[in-house]
Write a protein that holds these residues in place. Structure first.
Motif, PDB file in Angstrom:
ATOM      1  N   GLY A 198      22.571  44.436 -35.246  1.00  0.00           N
ATOM      2  CA  GLY A 198      21.400  45.162 -34.490  1.00  0.00           C
ATOM      3  C   GLY A 198      21.409  44.486 -33.229  1.00  0.00           C
ATOM      4  N   MET A 199      21.841  43.402 -33.153  1.00  0.00           N
ATOM      5  CA  MET A 199      21.748  42.671 -31.801  1.00  0.00           C
ATOM      6  C   MET A 199      22.889  42.945 -31.072  1.00  0.00           C
ATOM      7  N   VAL A 200      23.960  42.819 -31.543  1.00  0.00           N
ATOM      8  CA  VAL A 200      25.465  42.754 -30.539  1.00  0.00           C
ATOM      9  C   VAL A 200      26.426  43.526 -31.180  1.00  0.00           C
ATOM     10  N   THR A 201      27.379  43.959 -30.463  1.00  0.00           N
ATOM     11  CA  THR A 201      28.509  44.914 -30.887  1.00  0.00           C
ATOM     12  C   THR A 201      29.349  44.120 -32.026  1.00  0.00           C
ATOM     13  N   CYS A 202      29.507  42.896 -31.821  1.00  0.00           N
ATOM     14  CA  CYS A 202      30.621  42.023 -32.470  1.00  0.00           C
ATOM     15  C   CYS A 202      29.911  40.893 -32.986  1.00  0.00           C
ATOM     16  N   PRO A 203      29.014  40.822 -34.070  1.00  0.00           N
ATOM     17  CA  PRO A 203      28.247  39.586 -34.387  1.00  0.00           C
ATOM     18  C   PRO A 203      29.322  38.537 -35.151  1.00  0.00           C
ATOM     19  N   HIS A 204      30.426  39.246 -35.585  1.00  0.00           N
ATOM     20  CA  HIS A 204      31.291  38.168 -36.333  1.00  0.00           C
ATOM     21  C   HIS A 204      32.058  37.262 -35.423  1.00  0.00           C
ATOM     22  N   TYR A 205      32.031  37.794 -33.958  1.00  0.00           N
ATOM     23  CA  TYR A 205      32.772  36.746 -32.977  1.00  0.00           C
ATOM     24  C   TYR A 205      31.381  35.765 -32.572  1.00  0.00           C
ATOM     25  N   LEU A 206      30.326  36.299 -32.602  1.00  0.00           N
ATOM     26  CA  LEU A 206      28.980  35.393 -32.412  1.00  0.00           C
ATOM     27  C   LEU A 206      29.019  34.317 -33.310  1.00  0.00           C
ATOM     28  N   PHE A 207      29.304  34.539 -34.585  1.00  0.00           N
ATOM     29  CA  PHE A 207      29.039  33.720 -35.579  1.00  0.00           C
ATOM     30  C   PHE A 207      30.332  32.539 -35.540  1.00  0.00           C
ATOM     31  N   GLU A 208      31.424  33.128 -35.213  1.00  0.00           N
ATOM     32  CA  GLU A 208      32.863  32.259 -34.927  1.00  0.00           C
ATOM     33  C   GLU A 208      32.234  31.416 -34.041  1.00  0.00           C
ATOM     34  N   ILE A 209      31.773  31.660 -33.089  1.00  0.00           N
ATOM     35  CA  ILE A 209      31.533  30.719 -31.941  1.00  0.00           C
ATOM     36  C   ILE A 209      30.331  29.618 -32.301  1.00  0.00           C
ATOM     37  N   VAL A 210      29.318  30.136 -33.325  1.00  0.00           N
ATOM     38  CA  VAL A 210      28.312  29.266 -33.875  1.00  0.00           C
ATOM     39  C   VAL A 210      29.283  28.273 -34.823  1.00  0.00           C
ATOM     40  N   SER A 211      29.993  28.753 -35.491  1.00  0.00           N
ATOM     41  CA  SER A 211      30.754  27.679 -36.243  1.00  0.00           C
ATOM     42  C   SER A 211      31.466  26.779 -35.558  1.00  0.00           C
ATOM     43  N   TRP A 212      32.257  27.098 -34.479  1.00  0.00           N
ATOM     44  CA  TRP A 212      32.936  26.190 -33.492  1.00  0.00           C
ATOM     45  C   TRP A 212      32.084  25.270 -32.823  1.00  0.00           C
ATOM     46  N   VAL A 213      30.777  25.694 -32.613  1.00  0.00           N
ATOM     47  CA  VAL A 213      30.029  24.705 -31.794  1.00  0.00           C
ATOM     48  C   VAL A 213      29.643  23.531 -32.886  1.00  0.00           C
ATOM     49  N   GLY A 214      29.558  24.052 -34.096  1.00  0.00           N
ATOM     50  CA  GLY A 214      29.274  23.024 -35.000  1.00  0.00           C
ATOM     51  C   GLY A 214      30.409  22.132 -35.348  1.00  0.00           C
ATOM     52  N   ILE A 215      31.669  22.683 -35.314  1.00  0.00           N
ATOM     53  CA  ILE A 215      33.013  21.637 -35.583  1.00  0.00           C
ATOM     54  C   ILE A 215      32.721  20.813 -34.172  1.00  0.00           C
ATOM     55  N   TYR A 216      32.385  21.332 -33.053  1.00  0.00           N
ATOM     56  CA  TYR A 216      32.511  20.696 -31.525  1.00  0.00           C
ATOM     57  C   TYR A 216      31.485  19.310 -31.572  1.00  0.00           C
ATOM     58  N   LEU A 217      30.320  19.682 -32.537  1.00  0.00           N
ATOM     59  CA  LEU A 217      29.178  18.741 -32.400  1.00  0.00           C
ATOM     60  C   LEU A 217      29.799  17.398 -33.454  1.00  0.00           C
ATOM     61  N   VAL A 218      30.378  17.814 -34.419  1.00  0.00           N
ATOM     62  CA  VAL A 218      30.983  16.906 -35.375  1.00  0.00           C
ATOM     63  C   VAL A 218      31.995  16.246 -34.911  1.00  0.00           C
ATOM     64  N   GLY A 219      32.865  16.625 -34.269  1.00  0.00           N
ATOM     65  CA  GLY A 219      33.972  15.968 -33.430  1.00  0.00           C
ATOM     66  C   GLY A 219      33.773  15.276 -32.245  1.00  0.00           C
ATOM     67  N   GLY A 220      32.336  15.142 -31.832  1.00  0.00           N
ATOM     68  CA  GLY A 220      32.108  14.348 -30.594  1.00  0.00           C
ATOM     69  C   GLY A 220      31.871  15.417 -29.369  1.00  0.00           C
ATOM     70  N   ILE A 221      31.072  14.953 -28.328  1.00  0.00           N
ATOM     71  CA  ILE A 221      31.046  16.067 -27.283  1.00  0.00           C
ATOM     72  C   ILE A 221      31.973  15.533 -26.203  1.00  0.00           C
ATOM     73  N   ARG A 222      32.876  14.558 -26.484  1.00  0.00           N
ATOM     74  CA  ARG A 222      33.867  14.165 -25.386  1.00  0.00           C
ATOM     75  C   ARG A 222      35.201  14.881 -25.839  1.00  0.00           C
ATOM     76  N   ASN A 223      35.313  15.644 -27.025  1.00  0.00           N
ATOM     77  CA  ASN A 223      36.533  16.075 -27.317  1.00  0.00           C
ATOM     78  C   ASN A 223      36.795  17.381 -26.573  1.00  0.00           C
ATOM     79  N   TRP A 224      37.396  17.169 -25.610  1.00  0.00           N
ATOM     80  CA  TRP A 224      37.766  18.458 -24.623  1.00  0.00           C
ATOM     81  C   TRP A 224      38.581  19.369 -25.181  1.00  0.00           C
ATOM     82  N   SER A 225      39.352  19.184 -26.006  1.00  0.00           N
ATOM     83  CA  SER A 225      40.319  20.143 -26.533  1.00  0.00           C
ATOM     84  C   SER A 225      39.806  21.106 -27.355  1.00  0.00           C
ATOM     85  N   ILE A 226      38.497  20.690 -28.203  1.00  0.00           N
ATOM     86  CA  ILE A 226      37.726  21.581 -28.856  1.00  0.00           C
ATOM     87  C   ILE A 226      36.861  22.477 -28.082  1.00  0.00           C
TER      88      ILE A 226
END
Length: 316
Positions: free
Chosen positions: A246-274
């Motif tokens: 109801g919010m966006v056309t492709c929420p599966h992509y939105l949730f994919e980004i949310v998941s990867w932001v979580g991976i980025y925080l676990v990996g550390g904010i200086r992990n430029w490759s993530i």
């Protein structure tokens, strides 16, 4: 309704096709997939290698079991153009191949290959054991790509059966190299693996894991919604609804980004490759989302409620 037989002129599009007949007789009430089968049998090529377009306006003829030749608009003495798309490979095979490496690389880099990857001057005595953050990041990456493998094998339904075989090199190279870069940087032993952050490490890890879990579960739910909108063996879709749709056309992509932001925080904010992986992936997914929004509006007309934002509310 009585069926009539029509004669179609057949022309090669692009590279000439051996054994392609100059004319083809087909029943007007035959489905368009029968037209594909007839051309494939005559040319001795796989149906998946062929693309047939109408001669008048070059509209592609769909390979459908529901649409007849007459309903599509082909008539007596019309011309069809046939193009050989070259060697093909199934979409499912490509997806499985491109995610297989990333599912294995984190564990390989963190454990068996660790002594061979990090032989540099800072390591004087013995190789330090992976720390808890690195082990957690390895688990999240592995879970993410195993989930993708599961979805590729058992959830996704593809509107096109195949893609050009050469794409497997491009697709697998991108994922395998990007995840290798992430793993190499994040799993480096020594002081560089401990990344200072503005908030406590524990809080950062908890936030990251929470985002990852929510993003993965919501993403999988969206994939199940999309799967159930399409009948097996058909490219026809229904209008998606449910969490995020109801919010966006492709929420599966939105949730994919949310998941990867979580991976980025676990990996550390200086992990430029993530971070690079998230940015590049987000740009590509935004383009796909805009394309899908245009398709929904065209396909469903007034039955579809247009979305202002296609992927991230308030952004794009």
């Amino acid at each position: 309704m009585a069926s009539t037989t029509i004669n179609l002129a057949v022309v090669s599009s692009g590279k000439p096709i051996r054994n392609l007949p100059k004319q083809l007789r087909v029943a007007s009430n035959a489905h368009t997939n029968e037209l594909y089968r007839s051309v494939a049998a005559a040319s001795r090529l796989s149906i998946h290698r062929l693309r047939i377009t109408q001669g008048r306006d070059r509209i592609p003829v769909s390979d459908s079991a529901d649409l007849t030749v007459k309903e599509f608009g082909l008539e007596e003495k019309d011309t069809i153009h046939v193009k050989d798309l070259g060697p093909q490979i199934s979409w499912r095979t490509v997806y499985i191949a491109e995610y297989l490496g990333p599912a294995l690389i984190p564990v390989l880099f963190l454990f068996p290959l660790r002594p061979y990857l990090y032989m540099y001057n800072e390591i004087v005595d013995t190789m330090p054991e992976p720390n808890k953050r690195q082990q957690l990041l390895c688990a999240l990456l592995t879970i993410h790509f195993i989930k993708r493998e599961y979805e590729s094998m058992f959830v996704h339904r593809f509107s096109n059966a195949t893609m050009p075989a050469r794409n497997i090199v491009k697709n697998t190279s991108y994922y395998w190299l990007m995840v290798s870069s992430m793993a190499y940087q994040a799993f480096r032993p020594g002081p560089t693996s401990a990344t200072p952050t503005p908030i406590s490490k524990t809080a950062m890890l908890c936030i990251g894991v929470a985002l990852f879990v929510f993003g993965e579960l919501a993403n999988m739910n969206a994939h199940f919604v999309l799967r159930d909108l399409r009948r097996p063996g058909s490219s026809e879709r229904g209008i998606p609804c449910g969490l995020g749709f109801g919010m966006v056309t492709c929420p599966h992509y939105l949730f994919e980004i949310v998941s990867w932001v979580g991976i980025y925080l676990v990996g550390g904010i200086r992990n430029w490759s993530i971070l690079v992986f998230i940015v590049v992936g987000s740009v590509q997914m935004a383009l796909w989302s805009k394309k899908r929004e245009r398709r929904y509006r065209l396909e469903f007309g007034g039955r579809y409620k247009p979305k202002r934002f296609v992927m991230i509310p308030g952004v794009v």
